[in-house]
Motif scaffolding. Structure first.
Motif, PDB file in Angstrom:
ATOM      1  N   ALA A 185      21.587  14.745 -10.329  1.00 30.58           N
ATOM      2  CA  ALA A 185      21.877  13.757  -9.294  1.00 30.58           C
ATOM      3  C   ALA A 185      21.232  12.419  -9.642  1.00 30.58           C
ATOM      4  N   THR A 186      22.004  11.353  -9.498  1.00 30.98           N
ATOM      5  CA  THR A 186      21.502  10.016  -9.804  1.00 30.98           C
ATOM      6  C   THR A 186      20.768   9.395  -8.626  1.00 30.98           C
ATOM      7  N   ILE A 187      20.977   9.956  -7.435  1.00 28.46           N
ATOM      8  CA  ILE A 187      20.336   9.426  -6.235  1.00 28.46           C
ATOM      9  C   ILE A 187      19.439  10.511  -5.658  1.00 28.46           C
ATOM     10  N   THR A 188      18.194  10.184  -5.428  1.00 30.71           N
ATOM     11  CA  THR A 188      17.254  11.123  -4.825  1.00 30.71           C
ATOM     12  C   THR A 188      17.310  10.972  -3.307  1.00 30.71           C
ATOM     13  N   LEU A 189      17.648  12.049  -2.635  1.00 26.81           N
ATOM     14  CA  LEU A 189      17.766  12.009  -1.179  1.00 26.81           C
ATOM     15  C   LEU A 189      16.403  12.188  -0.532  1.00 26.81           C
ATOM     16  N   PRO A 190      16.196  11.595   0.617  1.00 33.21           N
ATOM     17  CA  PRO A 190      14.953  11.882   1.358  1.00 33.21           C
ATOM     18  C   PRO A 190      14.952  13.328   1.839  1.00 33.21           C
ATOM     19  N   SER A 191      13.784  13.809   2.200  1.00 38.76           N
ATOM     20  CA  SER A 191      13.646  15.217   2.576  1.00 38.76           C
ATOM     21  C   SER A 191      14.517  15.574   3.762  1.00 38.76           C
ATOM     22  N   TRP A 192      14.602  14.681   4.755  1.00 36.68           N
ATOM     23  CA  TRP A 192      15.409  14.999   5.930  1.00 36.68           C
ATOM     24  C   TRP A 192      16.885  15.118   5.577  1.00 36.68           C
ATOM     25  N   ALA A 193      17.344  14.318   4.604  1.00 41.73           N
ATOM     26  CA  ALA A 193      18.752  14.394   4.192  1.00 41.73           C
ATOM     27  C   ALA A 193      19.018  15.692   3.438  1.00 41.73           C
ATOM     28  N   GLU A 194      18.056  16.107   2.607  1.00 47.69           N
ATOM     29  CA  GLU A 194      18.224  17.373   1.889  1.00 47.69           C
ATOM     30  C   GLU A 194      18.278  18.543   2.868  1.00 47.69           C
ATOM     31  N   ILE A 195      17.429  18.512   3.882  1.00 44.41           N
ATOM     32  CA  ILE A 195      17.448  19.563   4.898  1.00 44.41           C
ATOM     33  C   ILE A 195      18.767  19.551   5.661  1.00 44.41           C
ATOM     34  N   LEU A 196      19.284  18.354   5.925  1.00 43.71           N
ATOM     35  CA  LEU A 196      20.575  18.249   6.608  1.00 43.71           C
ATOM     36  C   LEU A 196      21.697  18.831   5.759  1.00 43.71           C
ATOM     37  N   VAL A 197      21.654  18.586   4.456  1.00 43.34           N
ATOM     38  CA  VAL A 197      22.666  19.154   3.552  1.00 43.34           C
ATOM     39  C   VAL A 197      22.618  20.679   3.592  1.00 43.34           C
ATOM     40  N   ILE A 198      21.413  21.249   3.582  1.00 38.50           N
ATOM     41  CA  ILE A 198      21.269  22.712   3.650  1.00 38.50           C
ATOM     42  C   ILE A 198      21.838  23.245   4.953  1.00 38.50           C
ATOM     43  N   ALA A 199      21.549  22.574   6.063  1.00 39.59           N
ATOM     44  CA  ALA A 199      22.052  23.022   7.364  1.00 39.59           C
ATOM     45  C   ALA A 199      23.575  22.955   7.420  1.00 39.59           C
ATOM     46  N   VAL A 200      24.153  21.885   6.887  1.00 38.15           N
ATOM     47  CA  VAL A 200      25.615  21.750   6.883  1.00 38.15           C
ATOM     48  C   VAL A 200      26.244  22.836   6.017  1.00 38.15           C
ATOM     49  N   ALA A 201      25.629  23.134   4.869  1.00 36.36           N
ATOM     50  CA  ALA A 201      26.175  24.167   3.979  1.00 36.36           C
ATOM     51  C   ALA A 201      26.210  25.524   4.664  1.00 36.36           C
ATOM     52  N   PHE A 202      25.138  25.889   5.368  1.00 37.06           N
ATOM     53  CA  PHE A 202      25.136  27.178   6.060  1.00 37.06           C
ATOM     54  C   PHE A 202      26.064  27.152   7.271  1.00 37.06           C
ATOM     55  N   GLY A 203      26.230  25.986   7.882  1.00 36.05           N
ATOM     56  CA  GLY A 203      27.202  25.876   8.968  1.00 36.05           C
ATOM     57  C   GLY A 203      28.623  26.116   8.478  1.00 36.05           C
ATOM     58  N   ILE A 204      28.949  25.557   7.317  1.00 36.44           N
ATOM     59  CA  ILE A 204      30.271  25.789   6.731  1.00 36.44           C
ATOM     60  C   ILE A 204      30.449  27.263   6.370  1.00 36.44           C
ATOM     61  N   ALA A 205      29.396  27.875   5.820  1.00 33.42           N
ATOM     62  CA  ALA A 205      29.474  29.302   5.482  1.00 33.42           C
ATOM     63  C   ALA A 205      29.712  30.143   6.729  1.00 33.42           C
ATOM     64  N   LEU A 206      29.046  29.793   7.840  1.00 35.32           N
ATOM     65  CA  LEU A 206      29.266  30.516   9.097  1.00 35.32           C
ATOM     66  C   LEU A 206      30.699  30.356   9.569  1.00 35.32           C
ATOM     67  N   TYR A 207      31.242  29.156   9.457  1.00 35.59           N
ATOM     68  CA  TYR A 207      32.623  28.923   9.895  1.00 35.59           C
ATOM     69  C   TYR A 207      33.609  29.732   9.055  1.00 35.59           C
ATOM     70  N   VAL A 208      33.404  29.749   7.734  1.00 32.96           N
ATOM     71  CA  VAL A 208      34.313  30.499   6.859  1.00 32.96           C
ATOM     72  C   VAL A 208      34.243  31.983   7.170  1.00 32.96           C
ATOM     73  N   PHE A 209      33.035  32.519   7.345  1.00 36.85           N
ATOM     74  CA  PHE A 209      32.885  33.941   7.663  1.00 36.85           C
ATOM     75  C   PHE A 209      33.512  34.265   9.020  1.00 36.85           C
ATOM     76  N   THR A 210      33.274  33.414  10.003  1.00 33.88           N
ATOM     77  CA  THR A 210      33.840  33.648  11.332  1.00 33.88           C
ATOM     78  C   THR A 210      35.357  33.604  11.300  1.00 33.88           C
ATOM     79  N   TYR A 211      35.907  32.653  10.546  1.00 33.89           N
ATOM     80  CA  TYR A 211      37.368  32.566  10.435  1.00 33.89           C
ATOM     81  C   TYR A 211      37.931  33.833   9.791  1.00 33.89           C
ATOM     82  N   GLY A 212      37.254  34.316   8.744  1.00 31.31           N
ATOM     83  CA  GLY A 212      37.760  35.497   8.062  1.00 31.31           C
ATOM     84  C   GLY A 212      37.677  36.755   8.910  1.00 31.31           C
ATOM     85  N   ILE A 213      36.568  36.939   9.618  1.00 29.57           N
ATOM     86  CA  ILE A 213      36.406  38.165  10.393  1.00 29.57           C
ATOM     87  C   ILE A 213      37.250  38.127  11.666  1.00 29.57           C
ATOM     88  N   ASP A 214      37.615  36.918  12.137  1.00 37.55           N
ATOM     89  CA  ASP A 214      38.406  36.786  13.362  1.00 37.55           C
ATOM     90  C   ASP A 214      39.906  36.783  13.104  1.00 37.55           C
TER      91      ASP A 214
END
Length: 602
Positions: free
Chosen positions: A180-209
């Motif tokens: 990565a050419t741009i270093t994100l602040p810690s809060w942005a990195e944590i936000l990226v992690i939260a969004v990634a797991f949110g997307i994973a939850l949505y995909v799993f929920t869509y598949g099981i439903d």
């Protein structure tokens, strides 16, 4: 100098042409891929059939529905990846690894989903005459997108790839992700992690439903190709680096996303499946201690799950229990875990001096002995302890601090039914097992287990007490399985010997547990969880495969061993073991008058 430059340019052009499976000009291939993706997305807003007999109501013009949504998602992601390859500002971050491989894979996934939909409509309604013009446009556009994507130059052209299959494999290769050419602040990195797991939850929920088989099959096709495509983009590598940097936050986000699943459901239909997936996944993670860390091939591991389930059933107040006692929840859990621990030590002590296939055969025998013994403790063939083949039914629901898990409770305005309650309880046990696995894997004992797994003779020569440590792994894995078995007994209301066979159509069983560890990735935390979820969810949703389940399962394992032997989620050690590395060539020793020759050149 001019001739040399011309020759180099011609060689590069030839290499670029040969790196693509279909010889197309690069601009034509790129813009053809973009145009085909746009046309495919537009076709999802047209009617694909004339009757609503096919589920999903694909008769409406103006907005997509059912399987059309999956085609639309695949086409839009293909479009984004294609635009990223053009270097458009703001989209280049999508592909820190490569562009051609993920674009081609998403195009193939979109074509597969669209083609399956057209075939399902024709099969269910009785012929291709039931396809409306929108379906034909979508199919032709998806095919055009894939053909143009096959004409894209490879991210790393290989001049030795001359035949069609070699060029296709070379096209699917992607270089390592750029830093990565741009270093994100810690809060942005944590936000990226939260969004990634949110997307994973949505995909799993869509598949099981998914409400019908056709929709889940199309979802499975798109997720299969899309998952491989995402690994080629390099985004998962960057996300892995972020989760390694914020490990505690990543694990917290993962379990928060998992805990949010019951709140997305309106009834217990699919929460029941999710609760059983967690039971299966937790037991697989316990087996990962034995197989993934210590390298002990255990083919009778499901017996420890049965020991815990039977022990809990006998002391949980069932009217059919021959003991007639009713322990509180925590005491029942400890009883199940302790019983499995004792059986693990009793079975492991005389057998763990064996290695390899001999150990596997002995553990397989133990699994069958346990099932037959539970079947014979019926008062006729032996003491009346387990009611024989009838098992122990009518196990009462657990009650924790006055909270009855069998009743519906309202939490945050959402009604959580019986299976949602057990799902959340099982999630707590999963957290405990993950914590134990992580702590054990990174400890001195865990490193000793890995040494035994890699070379037991060498580990013993270095002073490691291999027998004691193998017995410790066996006992720890058995107690974790017994703990999960206590919850399983209450979720299913009863325990019977037939639930704990080596192989049967419905997991969990020893074969599927071992496959979940291998499929997901031995020695990792998330690997067995993902493998268990796939192996339980797919048969639960695709019930039409029926007796062909084991055949398809075997084919899938063969393909996995051929193309990704380290598993879906592998640690660095396994990747280096099963794949070639890009290490620099080391020059060999030579005499002063000999030319320099590297090992690769030799």
């Amino acid at each position: 100098m001019t001739d040399t430059t011309t020759t180099t340019t011609d060689t590069t052009a030839t290499t670029t042409r040969h790196s693509a499976l279909i010889p197309l000009p690069e601009k034509a291939a790129r813009y053809g891929t973009l145009g085909g993706a746009v046309l495919t997305a537009a076709a999802t807003f047209m009617a694909w059939t004339w009757t609503a007999e096919f589920p999903g109501d694909l008769t409406v013009t103006g907005y997509p529905g059912g399987l059309q949504v999956l085609t639309l998602i695949g086409a839009l992601i293909t479009l984004l990846l294609g635009l990223s390859a053009l270097g458009i500002r703001g989209l280049r971050w999508l592909t820190p690894g490569g562009t051609t491989a993920p674009t081609l894979l998403f195009a193939l996934g979109t074509l597969g989903t669209t083609g399956y939909t057209l075939g399902a409509i024709s099969y269910r309604l009785g012929g291709v005459v039931n396809l409306e013009p929108g379906a034909w446009v979508a199919g032709i556009a998806a095919l055009l997108t894939t053909l143009c994507a096959l004409g894209l130059p490879a991210d790393e052209p290989d001049p030795d790839a001359t035949d069609a299959w070699a060029r296709f494999r070379n096209t699917l290769k992607a270089p390592p992700a750029r830093p990565a050419t741009i270093t994100l602040p810690s809060w942005a990195e944590i936000l990226v992690i939260a969004v990634a797991f949110g997307i994973a939850l949505y995909v799993f929920t869509y598949g099981i439903d998914t409400e019908y088989v056709e929709l889940f099959t199309g979802f499975l096709i798109l997720v299969l190709f899309g998952g491989v495509a995402l690994t080629k983009t390099g985004l998962p590598a960057r996300l892995t680096a972020l989760t390694a940097k914020h490990r505690t936050i990543a694990l917290t986000a993962a379990f928060v996303a998992a805990a949010a699943f019951p709140f997305t459901q309106t009834n217990d239909t699919y929460t029941n499946v999710a609760a059983n997936i967690l039971v299966f996944a937790t037991v697989a993670l316990g087996l990962n201690v034995v197989v993934g860390l210590a390298g002990l091939l255990d083919l009778g591991y499901v017996a420890f799950l049965g020991v815990g389930a039977y022990a809990a059933a006998l002391v949980s107040g069932s009217p059919d229990s021959t003991i007639g006692v009713h322990f509180p929840f925590w005491a029942a859990v400890l009883t199940g875990a302790a019983a499995s621990l004792v059986f693990g030590i009793v079975i492991g002590a005389p057998t763990l001096r064996l290695r390899g296939d001999y150990l596997a055969i002995v553990t397989l025998g133990f699994g069958e002995i346990f099932r037959i013994t539970m079947n014979n403790l019926d008062g006729d063939s032996g003491p009346d302890v387990t009611n024989g083949p009838n098992g122990i039914p009518n196990i009462p629901d657990l009650e924790i601090f006055g909270f009855n898990l069998g009743e519906t409770h309202t939490v945050l305005g959402v009604d959580l039914g019986r299976f949602a309650n057990y799902y959340l309880l099982m999630l707590v046990f999963t957290i405990i097992v993950v914590t134990v696995f992580r702590r054990a894997g990174t400890s001195r004992i865990g490193r000793a287990w890995v040494a035994i797994r890699e070379d037991e003779t060498a580990a013993q020569a270095m002073g490691i007490n291999t027998f004691r440590l193998k017995l410790l792994a066996f006992a720890l894995g058995a107690s974790l399985a017994g703990m999960a078995g206590t919850v399983q007994a209450h979720v299913q209301y009863s325990v019977t010997p037939d639930q704990y066979k080596f192989v049967e159509n419905a997991p969990p069983n020893s074969a599927f547990l071992l496959a979940a560890v291998i499929l997901g990735g031995m020695g990792t935390v998330s690997g067995p969880l993902v493998g268990a979820a796939l192996l339980y969810l797919i048969p639960a949703k695709l019930q039409f495969i029926g007796e062909y389940q084991l055949l398809l399962f075997g084919v899938a394992l063969i393909l996995l061993m051929r193309f990704r032997p380290e598993g879906l989620i592998a640690d660095r050690r396994k990747q280096l073991e099963f794949h070639e590395t890009d290490q620099l060539d080391v020059p060999e020793q030579r005499l002063p008058d000999e030319p320099a020759v590297t090992k690769a050149g030799a």
